[in-house]
Motif scaffolding. Structure first.
Motif, PDB file in Angstrom:
ATOM      1  N   UNK A   1     -25.945  50.651  33.723  1.00 26.85           N
ATOM      2  CA  UNK A   1     -24.730  49.978  33.216  1.00 26.85           C
ATOM      3  C   UNK A   1     -24.404  50.960  31.941  1.00 26.85           C
ATOM      4  N   UNK A   2     -24.308  50.333  30.821  1.00 29.25           N
ATOM      5  CA  UNK A   2     -23.821  51.282  29.800  1.00 29.25           C
ATOM      6  C   UNK A   2     -25.035  52.201  29.187  1.00 29.25           C
TER       7      UNK A   2
ATOM      8  N   UNK B   1     -22.410  59.516  39.683  1.00 25.74           N
ATOM      9  CA  UNK B   1     -22.885  58.240  38.909  1.00 25.74           C
ATOM     10  C   UNK B   1     -22.344  56.953  39.304  1.00 25.74           C
ATOM     11  N   UNK B   2     -23.451  56.075  39.689  1.00 24.50           N
ATOM     12  CA  UNK B   2     -22.662  54.726  40.030  1.00 24.50           C
ATOM     13  C   UNK B   2     -22.891  53.785  38.723  1.00 24.50           C
ATOM     14  N   UNK B   3     -21.717  53.568  38.284  1.00 18.19           N
ATOM     15  CA  UNK B   3     -21.805  52.863  37.109  1.00 18.19           C
ATOM     16  C   UNK B   3     -20.947  51.573  36.838  1.00 18.19           C
ATOM     17  N   UNK B   4     -21.305  50.762  35.913  1.00 20.70           N
ATOM     18  CA  UNK B   4     -20.633  49.391  35.689  1.00 20.70           C
ATOM     19  C   UNK B   4     -19.292  49.598  34.915  1.00 20.70           C
ATOM     20  N   UNK B   5     -19.371  50.738  34.165  1.00 19.37           N
ATOM     21  CA  UNK B   5     -18.262  51.398  33.512  1.00 19.37           C
ATOM     22  C   UNK B   5     -17.532  52.639  33.922  1.00 19.37           C
ATOM     23  N   UNK B   6     -17.605  52.871  34.965  1.00 21.34           N
ATOM     24  CA  UNK B   6     -16.881  54.004  35.521  1.00 21.34           C
ATOM     25  C   UNK B   6     -15.567  53.958  35.260  1.00 21.34           C
ATOM     26  N   UNK B   7     -15.016  55.268  34.869  1.00 20.79           N
ATOM     27  CA  UNK B   7     -13.657  55.382  34.498  1.00 20.79           C
ATOM     28  C   UNK B   7     -13.085  54.738  33.355  1.00 20.79           C
ATOM     29  N   UNK B   8     -13.966  54.090  32.409  1.00 21.32           N
ATOM     30  CA  UNK B   8     -13.721  53.269  31.328  1.00 21.32           C
ATOM     31  C   UNK B   8     -13.478  53.978  30.253  1.00 21.32           C
ATOM     32  N   UNK B   9     -12.506  53.687  29.301  1.00 20.74           N
ATOM     33  CA  UNK B   9     -12.365  54.548  27.864  1.00 20.74           C
ATOM     34  C   UNK B   9     -13.564  54.633  27.096  1.00 20.74           C
ATOM     35  N   UNK B  10     -14.565  53.934  27.617  1.00 20.54           N
ATOM     36  CA  UNK B  10     -15.759  53.897  26.846  1.00 20.54           C
ATOM     37  C   UNK B  10     -16.390  55.589  26.998  1.00 20.54           C
TER      38      UNK B  10
ATOM     39  N   UNK C   1     -18.205  56.161  40.897  1.00 19.94           N
ATOM     40  CA  UNK C   1     -18.065  54.881  41.359  1.00 19.94           C
ATOM     41  C   UNK C   1     -18.312  53.875  40.639  1.00 19.94           C
ATOM     42  N   UNK C   2     -17.507  52.772  40.637  1.00 23.18           N
ATOM     43  CA  UNK C   2     -17.740  51.448  40.167  1.00 23.18           C
ATOM     44  C   UNK C   2     -18.674  50.633  40.790  1.00 23.18           C
ATOM     45  N   UNK C   3     -19.742  50.449  39.989  1.00 26.62           N
ATOM     46  CA  UNK C   3     -20.797  49.371  40.598  1.00 26.62           C
ATOM     47  C   UNK C   3     -20.287  48.205  40.473  1.00 26.62           C
ATOM     48  N   UNK C   4     -19.642  47.841  41.648  1.00 23.21           N
ATOM     49  CA  UNK C   4     -18.833  46.402  41.465  1.00 23.21           C
ATOM     50  C   UNK C   4     -19.709  45.242  41.848  1.00 23.21           C
ATOM     51  N   UNK C   5     -19.940  44.379  41.062  1.00 20.51           N
ATOM     52  CA  UNK C   5     -20.948  43.376  41.472  1.00 20.51           C
ATOM     53  C   UNK C   5     -22.454  43.445  41.255  1.00 20.51           C
ATOM     54  N   UNK C   6     -22.722  44.532  40.475  1.00 19.46           N
ATOM     55  CA  UNK C   6     -24.107  45.173  40.647  1.00 19.46           C
ATOM     56  C   UNK C   6     -24.733  45.044  39.405  1.00 19.46           C
ATOM     57  N   UNK C   7     -24.421  44.183  38.462  1.00 18.45           N
ATOM     58  CA  UNK C   7     -25.157  44.371  37.323  1.00 18.45           C
ATOM     59  C   UNK C   7     -26.645  44.007  37.226  1.00 18.45           C
TER      60      UNK C   7
END
Length: 410
Positions: free
Chosen positions: A105-106, A127-136, A149-155
């Motif tokens: 995650x973050x 990187x598999x991330x819940x904030x992929x491509x985020x302005x963070x 890649x966005x870790x969709x539904x994977x928190x």
């Protein structure tokens, strides 16, 4: 590094054991091998990992107990980030890994950026991330060849949705490790900055000319991330020379546009790389076209390049500030610098009669450059536009002179 490829699988195995184990199973199922690294602090994985959390903390000159005693999760994860980065580089240098995948995650993504940034260009990094491509994610922390890649539904926990992301990522990093053709640098490399041919065209002439002289040429799209990659490689000494002819990211950083960071236009000079400089698009500040213009850029003449990118014009006073900033940066260079100043304009829209031509602003910039070019740099004023043949002729003449003088080594 012959034989089957080994992927470093890193993450907090105390809380993400199921997900990381699934990633590892997919990699092994495709014929790859896995080396696991635990970057957790408080808990323990179900089974021991190849690199323990204690190994990671010790590599950072610390310990898990000190990380816990800090009482601050940010401090603790920075310890683990520093240690994981050092160990990942050691593992790669020893030939034990051929790519890396990090899950998080973050917190995990923050660590992943440190780990991946430690590895050279050409080492597959995913990187598999819940904030992929985020302005963070600040551009200056993203390695030039990072894949996300966005870790969709994977928190928390496995499910069919997150398995789709995890399995793609596992296949991608293993496939990249098998297919990658890492830079060999058999021929000396020239790093060049530019934009598309609608606005700057010199690379069309320069690239084949430099190749006939025995050089490879890498052209970087100077829209934030491209400049970041250019600076990173320049700082590593990857280039025999640089042709930084689109330093617009300096203007972007000053006025709130698509920045490549404070260090833009400094790394080549610090690394002792000869620099050929021209102020392509210095007069424009790029911002995200599908968003409202930043407050400081509102009410200006703008050019909508496409739905992603819009450029706002700078006034004469602001152009003087850009010239001062560029000259200050070049003054720190430890190798020869030549600055080319095309007095007839520095982008296609800036020609006399062009949509964004501002004779007063161009004159103010040229005057300030003339006053401010540091003693360690040579100024060549040119009675032409940056897209004219006279510009590329002057560049090649200086390049050839530097080869003859031994400034540029083939």
């Amino acid at each position: 590094m012959s034989g089957e490829k080994t992927i470093l699988v890193a993450g907090t195995w105390d809380t993400k054991d199921d997900e990381l184990s699934y990633l590892s199973e997919v990699i092994r199922g495709q014929g790859g091998q896995v080396l696991s690294m635990d970057v957790s602090v408080l808990g323990e994985p179900k089974l021991p990992t190849d690199v323990s959390k204690h190994d990671v903390a010790e590599a950072a000159g610390s310990s898990i107990q000190r990380a816990i005693d800090s009482g601050d999760e940010n401090t603790a994860m920075q310890i683990m980030g520093a240690g994981s980065a050092r160990l990942a580089l050691d593992l790669w240098r020893a030939g034990r890994i051929h790519g890396v995948i990090v899950l998080g995650g973050t917190m995990g993504t923050d660590l992943a950026l440190d780990l991946c940034a430690a590895l050279p260009l050409g080492v597959p990094k995913y990187v598999v991330s819940t904030v992929a491509f985020s302005p963070l994610l600040p551009p200056e922390r993203i390695p030039a060849d990072l894949q996300m890649i966005l870790w969709a539904g994977g928190l928390y926990g496995l499910n069919d949705i997150c398995k789709a992301s995890l399995s793609q990522a596992a296949g991608a990093v293993l496939g990249a490790a098998r297919a990658v053709e890492a830079p060999s640098f058999e021929r000396p490399m020239v790093g060049m900055t530019s934009f598309g041919k609608t606005v700057l065209r010199y690379m069309v002439t320069l690239k084949p000319e430099l190749e006939t002289r025995g050089f490879d040429v890498a052209v970087f799209h100077a829209t934030g991330m491209g400049g970041r990659a250019f600076e990173s490689l320049a700082g590593e000494g990857a280039f025999a020379a640089v042709m930084d002819f689109a330093p617009q990211e300096v203007s972007n950083h000053l006025f709130g546009g698509l920045s490549a960071g404070e260090g833009r236009m400094t790394h080549a000079g610090r690394a002792g790389v000869p620099q050929l400089i021209a102020p392509g698009c210095y007069d424009l500040v790029d911002f995200v076209g599908w968003q409202s213009a930043p407050e400081q850029l509102r009410g200006r003449e703008c050019h909508a390049h496409n739905r992603l990118l819009t450029s706002a014009m700078l006034d004469a006073r602001e152009r003087q500030r850009v010239a001062q900033e560029m000259c200050n940066k070049l003054a720190r260079a430890t190798a020869p610098v030549t600055v080319f100043l095309p007095r007839a304009g520095c982008n296609e829209w800036d020609r006399a009669g062009g949509d964004l031509h501002d004779a007063e602003g161009l004159r103010a910039f040229c005057d300030e450059m003339r006053r401010g070019v540091p003693e360690n740099a040579q100024l060549q004023e040119l009675d032409c536009h940056i897209n004219d043949a006279e510009f590329t002729n002057a560049v090649l003449a200086q390049f050839d002179a530097w080869i003859k003088e031994g400034v540029i080594v083939r």
